[in-house]
Structure formats: C-alpha cells, structure tokens
Design a protein around this motif. Sequence first.
Motif, PDB file in Angstrom:
ATOM      1  N   GLU A  59       0.838  -1.189   0.000  1.00 60.42           N
ATOM      2  CA  GLU A  59       0.000   0.000   0.000  1.00 60.42           C
ATOM      3  C   GLU A  59       0.876   1.243   0.000  1.00 60.42           C
ATOM      4  OE1 GLU A  59      -2.844  -0.019   3.125  1.00 60.42           O
ATOM      5  OE2 GLU A  59      -4.033  -1.605   2.202  1.00 60.42           O
ATOM      6  N   LYS A  60       0.407   2.243  -0.734  1.00 59.34           N
ATOM      7  CA  LYS A  60       1.163   3.495  -0.841  1.00 59.34           C
ATOM      8  C   LYS A  60       0.177   4.644  -0.957  1.00 59.34           C
ATOM      9  CE  LYS A  60       5.397   5.015  -1.255  1.00 59.34           C
ATOM     10  NZ  LYS A  60       6.346   4.995  -0.223  1.00 59.34           N
ATOM     11  N   LYS A  61       0.531   5.779  -0.381  1.00 62.68           N
ATOM     12  CA  LYS A  61      -0.317   6.965  -0.421  1.00 62.68           C
ATOM     13  C   LYS A  61       0.114   7.854  -1.586  1.00 62.68           C
ATOM     14  CE  LYS A  61      -1.799   8.451   3.536  1.00 62.68           C
ATOM     15  NZ  LYS A  61      -2.036   9.096   4.819  1.00 62.68           N
ATOM     16  N   CYS A  62      -0.870   8.347  -2.343  1.00 65.81           N
ATOM     17  CA  CYS A  62      -0.581   9.246  -3.470  1.00 65.81           C
ATOM     18  C   CYS A  62       0.007  10.550  -2.942  1.00 65.81           C
ATOM     19  CB  CYS A  62      -1.848   9.518  -4.274  1.00 65.81           C
ATOM     20  SG  CYS A  62      -1.603  10.710  -5.618  1.00 65.81           S
ATOM     21  N   PHE A  63       1.029  11.012  -3.590  1.00 66.14           N
ATOM     22  CA  PHE A  63       1.729  12.239  -3.194  1.00 66.14           C
ATOM     23  C   PHE A  63       0.805  13.457  -3.250  1.00 66.14           C
ATOM     24  CE2 PHE A  63       4.498  15.888  -4.196  1.00 66.14           C
ATOM     25  CZ  PHE A  63       5.375  15.836  -3.125  1.00 66.14           C
ATOM     26  N   PHE A  64      -0.152  13.474  -4.193  1.00 66.54           N
ATOM     27  CA  PHE A  64      -1.000  14.647  -4.397  1.00 66.54           C
ATOM     28  C   PHE A  64      -2.351  14.554  -3.696  1.00 66.54           C
ATOM     29  CE2 PHE A  64       1.938  14.774  -7.989  1.00 66.54           C
ATOM     30  CZ  PHE A  64       2.461  16.040  -7.800  1.00 66.54           C
ATOM     31  N   CYS A  65      -3.125  13.495  -3.938  1.00 69.18           N
ATOM     32  CA  CYS A  65      -4.479  13.422  -3.384  1.00 69.18           C
ATOM     33  C   CYS A  65      -4.527  12.793  -2.000  1.00 69.18           C
ATOM     34  CB  CYS A  65      -5.414  12.680  -4.337  1.00 69.18           C
ATOM     35  SG  CYS A  65      -5.064  10.918  -4.532  1.00 69.18           S
ATOM     36  N   LYS A  66      -3.426  12.175  -1.564  1.00 67.67           N
ATOM     37  CA  LYS A  66      -3.281  11.578  -0.228  1.00 67.67           C
ATOM     38  C   LYS A  66      -4.179  10.371   0.007  1.00 67.67           C
ATOM     39  CE  LYS A  66      -0.394  14.839   0.802  1.00 67.67           C
ATOM     40  NZ  LYS A  66       0.919  14.693   0.295  1.00 67.67           N
ATOM     41  N   ASP A 117       0.898  -2.487 -11.657  1.00 66.83           N
ATOM     42  CA  ASP A 117       1.049  -1.029 -11.608  1.00 66.83           C
ATOM     43  C   ASP A 117       2.410  -0.645 -12.178  1.00 66.83           C
ATOM     44  OD1 ASP A 117       1.705   1.682 -10.479  1.00 66.83           O
ATOM     45  OD2 ASP A 117      -0.293   1.407  -9.625  1.00 66.83           O
ATOM     46  N   PRO A 118       2.453   0.345 -13.081  1.00 64.36           N
ATOM     47  CA  PRO A 118       3.726   0.746 -13.694  1.00 64.36           C
ATOM     48  C   PRO A 118       4.779   1.236 -12.690  1.00 64.36           C
ATOM     49  CG  PRO A 118       1.882   1.765 -14.836  1.00 64.36           C
ATOM     50  CD  PRO A 118       1.320   1.072 -13.635  1.00 64.36           C
ATOM     51  N   GLN A 119       4.348   1.731 -11.545  1.00 63.15           N
ATOM     52  CA  GLN A 119       5.290   2.265 -10.561  1.00 63.15           C
ATOM     53  C   GLN A 119       5.701   1.236  -9.506  1.00 63.15           C
ATOM     54  OE1 GLN A 119       4.476   6.371  -9.206  1.00 63.15           O
ATOM     55  NE2 GLN A 119       2.636   6.212 -10.463  1.00 63.15           N
ATOM     56  N   TYR A 120       5.192   0.025  -9.617  1.00 63.81           N
ATOM     57  CA  TYR A 120       5.459  -1.006  -8.604  1.00 63.81           C
ATOM     58  C   TYR A 120       6.953  -1.267  -8.428  1.00 63.81           C
ATOM     59  CZ  TYR A 120       5.437  -5.441  -6.135  1.00 63.81           C
ATOM     60  OH  TYR A 120       5.670  -6.430  -5.217  1.00 63.81           O
ATOM     61  N   MET A 121       7.678  -1.444  -9.512  1.00 62.48           N
ATOM     62  CA  MET A 121       9.111  -1.749  -9.415  1.00 62.48           C
ATOM     63  C   MET A 121       9.879  -0.598  -8.775  1.00 62.48           C
ATOM     64  SD  MET A 121       9.509  -4.815 -10.266  1.00 62.48           S
ATOM     65  CE  MET A 121      11.276  -4.934 -10.374  1.00 62.48           C
ATOM     66  N   LYS A 122       9.533   0.644  -9.137  1.00 62.07           N
ATOM     67  CA  LYS A 122      10.205   1.813  -8.557  1.00 62.07           C
ATOM     68  C   LYS A 122       9.997   1.842  -7.046  1.00 62.07           C
ATOM     69  CE  LYS A 122       8.234   5.887  -8.409  1.00 62.07           C
ATOM     70  NZ  LYS A 122       7.681   7.209  -8.672  1.00 62.07           N
ATOM     71  N   ILE A 123       8.767   1.602  -6.604  1.00 58.93           N
ATOM     72  CA  ILE A 123       8.445   1.641  -5.182  1.00 58.93           C
ATOM     73  C   ILE A 123       9.077   0.459  -4.440  1.00 58.93           C
ATOM     74  CG2 ILE A 123       6.565   1.633  -3.489  1.00 58.93           C
ATOM     75  CD1 ILE A 123       6.631   4.195  -5.127  1.00 58.93           C
ATOM     76  N   LYS A 177      11.841  -1.079  -5.159  1.00 59.85           N
ATOM     77  CA  LYS A 177      13.284  -0.859  -5.040  1.00 59.85           C
ATOM     78  C   LYS A 177      13.614   0.246  -4.048  1.00 59.85           C
ATOM     79  CE  LYS A 177      14.491  -2.469  -9.640  1.00 59.85           C
ATOM     80  NZ  LYS A 177      14.983  -2.088 -10.963  1.00 59.85           N
ATOM     81  N   ASN A 178      12.725   1.236  -3.959  1.00 58.42           N
ATOM     82  CA  ASN A 178      12.939   2.369  -3.065  1.00 58.42           C
ATOM     83  C   ASN A 178      11.622   2.694  -2.354  1.00 58.42           C
ATOM     84  OD1 ASN A 178      13.676   4.684  -1.750  1.00 58.42           O
ATOM     85  ND2 ASN A 178      13.927   5.923  -3.595  1.00 58.42           N
ATOM     86  N   PRO A 179      11.350   2.092  -1.203  1.00 55.54           N
ATOM     87  CA  PRO A 179      10.082   2.307  -0.495  1.00 55.54           C
ATOM     88  C   PRO A 179       9.806   3.761  -0.116  1.00 55.54           C
ATOM     89  CG  PRO A 179      11.258   0.440   0.421  1.00 55.54           C
ATOM     90  CD  PRO A 179      12.189   1.110  -0.551  1.00 55.54           C
ATOM     91  N   LYS A 180      10.846   4.584  -0.070  1.00 52.94           N
ATOM     92  CA  LYS A 180      10.642   5.996   0.263  1.00 52.94           C
ATOM     93  C   LYS A 180      10.268   6.842  -0.952  1.00 52.94           C
ATOM     94  CE  LYS A 180      13.636   6.002   4.280  1.00 52.94           C
ATOM     95  NZ  LYS A 180      14.800   6.613   4.940  1.00 52.94           N
ATOM     96  N   ALA A 181      10.262   6.255  -2.135  1.00 54.79           N
ATOM     97  CA  ALA A 181       9.925   6.994  -3.354  1.00 54.79           C
ATOM     98  C   ALA A 181       8.462   7.425  -3.324  1.00 54.79           C
ATOM     99  CB  ALA A 181      10.184   6.122  -4.580  1.00 54.79           C
ATOM    100  N   SER A 182       8.175   8.544  -3.947  1.00 54.67           N
ATOM    101  CA  SER A 182       6.806   9.057  -4.001  1.00 54.67           C
ATOM    102  C   SER A 182       5.989   8.286  -5.025  1.00 54.67           C
ATOM    103  CB  SER A 182       6.816  10.538  -4.387  1.00 54.67           C
ATOM    104  OG  SER A 182       7.503  11.277  -3.417  1.00 54.67           O
ATOM    105  N   TYR A 183       4.703   8.133  -4.716  1.00 51.70           N
ATOM    106  CA  TYR A 183       3.771   7.463  -5.621  1.00 51.70           C
ATOM    107  C   TYR A 183       2.747   8.478  -6.088  1.00 51.70           C
ATOM    108  CZ  TYR A 183      -0.058   4.529  -7.225  1.00 51.70           C
ATOM    109  OH  TYR A 183      -1.048   3.967  -7.981  1.00 51.70           O
ATOM    110  N   VAL A 184       2.423   8.462  -7.384  1.00 59.69           N
ATOM    111  CA  VAL A 184       1.389   9.323  -7.944  1.00 59.69           C
ATOM    112  C   VAL A 184       0.365   8.417  -8.604  1.00 59.69           C
ATOM    113  CG1 VAL A 184       0.878  11.187  -9.556  1.00 59.69           C
ATOM    114  CG2 VAL A 184       3.031  11.196  -8.309  1.00 59.69           C
ATOM    115  N   CYS A 185      -0.896   8.505  -8.163  1.00 65.90           N
ATOM    116  CA  CYS A 185      -1.942   7.641  -8.709  1.00 65.90           C
ATOM    117  C   CYS A 185      -2.243   8.015 -10.164  1.00 65.90           C
ATOM    118  CB  CYS A 185      -3.206   7.720  -7.855  1.00 65.90           C
ATOM    119  SG  CYS A 185      -4.074   9.295  -7.922  1.00 65.90           S
TER     120      CYS A 185
END
Length: 64
Positions: free
Chosen positions: A2-9, A18-24, A26-34
């Motif tokens: 689970e990850k919180k969207c950087f903009f809508c929270k 999800d296209p951003q799954y690998m980025k997250i 590898k780096n759990p502190k990376a920002s997620y944008v829905c």
Amino acid sequence: MEKKCFFCKKTYKLDRSDPQYMKISKNPKASYVCKSCNQSMQKDAQTSTGLNPDMIDSHDKFLR
C-alpha cells in the motif's frame, strides 16, 4: 503493498501490474502518484504549454 498518493493523499494498493510497482519496491521511500493525478497533471501541462507528447516525437506512438 500500500502506498499513499503524493497529491491526493488517498491510499492505493499496488500490485505488479502497476507501472510504478518496481520503482516503489526498489525504493520504499519513493513518491507514488496515482493514475488520476498523473493524468490530471499531464492535461494541465498540455493545456498550459500547448504541447502534446505526440507532436514532440512522432515515432513514440509506435512504441507504446
């Protein structure tokens, strides 16, 4: 995961589709944008600049 969207929270459940799954993963502190916030930002950028990504690289649409 689970990850919180950087903009809508809002909290989103991410899976491997999800296209951003690998980025997250590898780096759990990376920002997620829905997806909806991402599309909204793209539309705003296109409106304010007058540029369309398809106009920039005509070959890019064949790679998608």
